[in-house]
Design a protein around this motif. Structure first.
Motif, mmCIF file in Angstrom:
data_model
loop_
_atom_site.group_PDB
_atom_site.id
_atom_site.type_symbol
_atom_site.label_atom_id
_atom_site.label_comp_id
_atom_site.label_asym_id
_atom_site.label_seq_id
_atom_site.Cartn_x
_atom_site.Cartn_y
_atom_site.Cartn_z
ATOM 1 N N PHE A 1 39.274 28.512 36.107
ATOM 2 C CA PHE A 1 38.725 29.663 36.824
ATOM 3 C C PHE A 1 37.789 30.481 35.942
ATOM 4 C CE2 PHE A 1 38.862 34.180 37.924
ATOM 5 C CZ PHE A 1 38.362 34.139 39.217
ATOM 6 N N PHE A 2 38.231 30.826 34.739
ATOM 7 C CA PHE A 2 37.431 31.712 33.896
ATOM 8 C C PHE A 2 36.250 31.000 33.245
ATOM 9 C CE2 PHE A 2 41.504 34.160 33.878
ATOM 10 C CZ PHE A 2 40.994 35.312 34.474
ATOM 11 N N ALA A 3 36.263 29.652 33.244
ATOM 12 C CA ALA A 3 35.132 28.902 32.692
ATOM 13 C C ALA A 3 33.946 28.864 33.643
ATOM 14 C CB ALA A 3 35.566 27.480 32.350
ATOM 15 N N GLN A 4 34.128 29.335 34.876
ATOM 16 C CA GLN A 4 33.030 29.345 35.846
ATOM 17 C C GLN A 4 31.919 30.303 35.405
ATOM 18 O OE1 GLN A 4 34.686 29.033 40.236
ATOM 19 N NE2 GLN A 4 35.851 30.568 39.082
ATOM 20 N N PRO A 5 30.694 30.070 35.862
ATOM 21 C CA PRO A 5 29.617 31.030 35.591
ATOM 22 C C PRO A 5 29.977 32.410 36.140
ATOM 23 C CG PRO A 5 28.741 28.981 36.497
ATOM 24 C CD PRO A 5 30.230 28.903 36.629
ATOM 25 N N GLN B 1 28.329 34.648 37.733
ATOM 26 C CA GLN B 1 27.900 34.938 39.109
ATOM 27 C C GLN B 1 28.862 34.344 40.135
ATOM 28 O OE1 GLN B 1 25.753 37.638 38.311
ATOM 29 N NE2 GLN B 1 25.345 37.003 40.430
ATOM 30 N N GLN B 2 29.429 33.197 39.816
ATOM 31 C CA GLN B 2 30.388 32.578 40.729
ATOM 32 C C GLN B 2 31.669 33.404 40.798
ATOM 33 O OE1 GLN B 2 30.630 28.391 40.126
ATOM 34 N NE2 GLN B 2 32.300 28.084 41.588
ATOM 35 N N LYS B 3 32.111 33.924 39.664
ATOM 36 C CA LYS B 3 33.306 34.769 39.652
ATOM 37 C C LYS B 3 33.040 36.100 40.358
ATOM 38 C CE LYS B 3 33.614 34.127 35.154
ATOM 39 N NZ LYS B 3 34.029 34.113 33.730
ATOM 40 N N LEU B 4 31.840 36.614 40.203
ATOM 41 C CA LEU B 4 31.508 37.901 40.831
ATOM 42 C C LEU B 4 31.412 37.803 42.353
ATOM 43 C CD1 LEU B 4 28.894 39.373 38.326
ATOM 44 C CD2 LEU B 4 31.235 40.160 38.735
ATOM 45 N N ALA B 5 31.422 36.581 42.881
ATOM 46 C CA ALA B 5 31.466 36.423 44.339
ATOM 47 C C ALA B 5 32.747 37.005 44.914
ATOM 48 C CB ALA B 5 31.336 34.947 44.716
ATOM 49 N N ILE B 6 33.792 37.099 44.063
ATOM 50 C CA ILE B 6 35.047 37.740 44.494
ATOM 51 C C ILE B 6 35.334 38.944 43.585
ATOM 52 C CG2 ILE B 6 36.050 35.723 45.631
ATOM 53 C CD1 ILE B 6 37.685 35.209 43.093
ATOM 54 N N ASP B 7 34.295 39.710 43.293
ATOM 55 C CA ASP B 7 34.396 40.898 42.439
ATOM 56 C C ASP B 7 35.433 41.874 43.003
ATOM 57 O OD1 ASP B 7 33.981 43.172 40.873
ATOM 58 O OD2 ASP B 7 31.798 42.926 40.839
ATOM 59 N N ILE B 8 36.318 42.348 42.140
ATOM 60 C CA ILE B 8 37.372 43.269 42.564
ATOM 61 C C ILE B 8 36.803 44.574 43.125
ATOM 62 C CG2 ILE B 8 37.710 44.495 40.362
ATOM 63 C CD1 ILE B 8 40.774 43.973 40.819
ATOM 64 N N LYS B 9 35.566 44.918 42.724
ATOM 65 C CA LYS B 9 34.948 46.145 43.232
ATOM 66 C C LYS B 9 34.609 46.042 44.715
ATOM 67 C CE LYS B 9 31.968 46.222 39.803
ATOM 68 N NZ LYS B 9 30.878 46.617 38.867
ATOM 69 N N TYR C 1 38.357 39.338 41.120
ATOM 70 C CA TYR C 1 37.939 39.167 39.734
ATOM 71 C C TYR C 1 37.492 40.490 39.124
ATOM 72 C CZ TYR C 1 34.967 37.951 35.763
ATOM 73 O OH TYR C 1 34.402 37.899 34.514
ATOM 74 N N GLY C 2 37.994 40.759 37.912
ATOM 75 C CA GLY C 2 37.562 41.931 37.152
ATOM 76 C C GLY C 2 36.855 41.490 35.885
ATOM 77 N N MET D 1 46.313 49.451 49.142
ATOM 78 C CA MET D 1 47.414 48.694 48.543
ATOM 79 C C MET D 1 47.726 47.385 49.269
ATOM 80 S SD MET D 1 48.384 50.468 45.884
ATOM 81 C CE MET D 1 50.064 49.991 45.484
ATOM 82 N N TYR D 2 47.417 47.313 50.560
ATOM 83 C CA TYR D 2 47.726 46.110 51.344
ATOM 84 C C TYR D 2 46.444 45.534 51.935
ATOM 85 C CZ TYR D 2 52.714 47.439 51.358
ATOM 86 O OH TYR D 2 54.000 47.764 50.999
ATOM 87 N N GLY D 3 46.493 44.239 52.242
ATOM 88 C CA GLY D 3 45.354 43.606 52.887
ATOM 89 C C GLY D 3 45.119 42.205 52.362
ATOM 90 N N PRO D 4 43.938 41.651 52.622
ATOM 91 C CA PRO D 4 43.663 40.259 52.235
ATOM 92 C C PRO D 4 43.342 40.120 50.754
ATOM 93 C CG PRO D 4 41.763 41.218 53.344
ATOM 94 C CD PRO D 4 42.851 42.237 53.436
ATOM 95 N N ASN D 5 43.643 38.949 50.219
ATOM 96 C CA ASN D 5 43.213 38.597 48.865
ATOM 97 C C ASN D 5 41.767 38.124 48.886
ATOM 98 O OD1 ASN D 5 45.703 39.089 47.578
ATOM 99 N ND2 ASN D 5 46.455 37.028 48.058
ATOM 100 N N GLN D 6 41.119 38.194 47.738
ATOM 101 C CA GLN D 6 39.865 37.471 47.506
ATOM 102 C C GLN D 6 40.242 36.255 46.652
ATOM 103 O OE1 GLN D 6 35.962 39.877 47.306
ATOM 104 N NE2 GLN D 6 37.338 40.906 45.867
ATOM 105 N N ASN D 7 40.173 35.078 47.232
ATOM 106 C CA ASN D 7 40.743 33.896 46.595
ATOM 107 C C ASN D 7 39.718 33.080 45.820
ATOM 108 O OD1 ASN D 7 43.409 34.236 47.576
ATOM 109 N ND2 ASN D 7 42.774 33.457 49.574
ATOM 110 N N PRO D 8 40.143 32.402 44.754
ATOM 111 C CA PRO D 8 39.266 31.448 44.070
ATOM 112 C C PRO D 8 38.830 30.348 45.030
ATOM 113 C CG PRO D 8 41.249 31.880 42.776
ATOM 114 C CD PRO D 8 41.472 32.489 44.127
#
Length: 317
Positions: A58-62, A64-72, A80-81, A119-126
């Motif tokens: 997961f963390f070896a991804q580019p 920009q790919q990780k920021l597609a599920i940015d925690i913000k 992703y943070g 606090m509740y709701g959907p995940n942003q998944n890999p």
């Protein structure tokens, strides 16, 4: 100071004498230091190896790919943070780590998500299904271990075994993957700043690199040296409130990785239902030791700590 070792198999043994002896050792560890190693758990070597590989992929991804599920982009703090996003030590520098957070995956129209959207709701998944499957498997297994530990703590405090676990029907327990990348030259050595955890207990799986340090009451920092197959368990602030300071939430930190060294760890933050009324347990107060803390909803407490730790949530607040 040494970090005690607690045997999970003994803690859950059908032999009452064996179990009670280990519960007493657990109780002492929670009172004296608030940290202990947990061995012989239900998290087997195969699952540990799987989640280590999943984190590396997961963390070896580019970026920009990780920021597609940015925690913000998640109002309920999932995804992703990036490095520097979190600052656990509110005075010093931001943490040198990147993260991924997941919890119960509820649809956005779920009643709890509507009532408590932070606090509740959907995940942003890999996007990798193998990574996601591994995270789900680990979450379920670690949750089972956590519930057994909480049952033992309740028994240690002369409470009904389900005193704590009955508060975990719609819980906000979070599994986090952390990657501490190599530290660039001339950069501070803060991997994760000095802090206490917010919830009830934390179950930490760490790789062999090391870096976790626990603060003794005399001010000395003690290394929580990795132990193969073991979890490091610590008491959180919510449990300290619940037990009227009988159980100790201890400050800890992580040193940044050295050059060319990658470190991975997996804290499992065990946090009850949002609407759990956290008031001093009856066996932890008396005429000579009245309750120190006013009752509070678990979710209100956790949310206040998130807002103080993440700049983007502080701005929203």
């Amino acid at each position: 100071m040494t970090i005690p070792l607690i045997n999970f198999a003994k803690l859950t043994s059908s032999d009452k004498s064996t179990q009670q002896q280990e519960i007493k050792r657990l109780d002492q560890a929670c009172r004296d230091i608030g940290f202990f190693y947990l061995i012989d758990t239900d998290i087997d070597t195969a699952l540990i190896n799987r989640i280590m590989r999943a984190a590396q992929r997961f963390f070896a991804q580019p970026l920009q790919q990780k920021l597609a599920i940015d925690i913000k982009n998640s109002c309920n703090h999932r995804g992703y943070g990036a490095v520097g996003e979190e600052q656990l030590d509110e005075i010093n520098k931001a943490d040198w780590k990147e993260t991924f957070d997941m919890a119960l995956d509820l649809p956005s129209d779920h009643p709890l998500a509507a009532r408590y959207p932070k606090m509740y709701g959907p995940n942003q998944n890999p996007s990798d299904p193998n990574v996601l499957e591994t995270l789900h498997d680990y979450y379920v297994t670690a949750f089972g271990v956590a519930m057994k530990v909480l049952e033992a703590m309740a028994q240690a405090l002369d409470l009904a075994p389900d005193f704590f676990t009955r508060c975990f029907k719609e819980h906000v327990t979070v599994l986090r993957m952390i990657h501490y990348p190599p530290r660039p030259e001339q950069t501070h050595d803060n991997g994760a700043g000095a802090h206490t955890d917010y919830g009830c207990i934390t179950l930490l799986l760490q790789d062999e690199v090391g870096g976790l340090e626990v603060k003794h009451r005399n001010g000395e920092w003690v290394q929580a040296t990795p132990m193969e197959g073991a979890l490091v368990v610590n008491i959180g602030d919510l449990m300290q409130r619940w037990t009227n300071d009988e159980y100790t939430s201890t400050t800890h930190r992580v040193k940044a990785s050295a050059a060319d060294t990658h470190r991975y760890s997996f804290p499992f933050f065990v946090e009850p239902d949002y609407e759990t009324q956290v008031a001093c347990v009856p066996t932890c107060q008396s005429n000579t030791k009245p309750a120190k803390y006013a009752p509070i909803l678990s979710g209100d407490w956790i949310q206040s700590r998130f807002d103080a730790t993440y700049a983007y949530r502080e701005q929203e607040a």
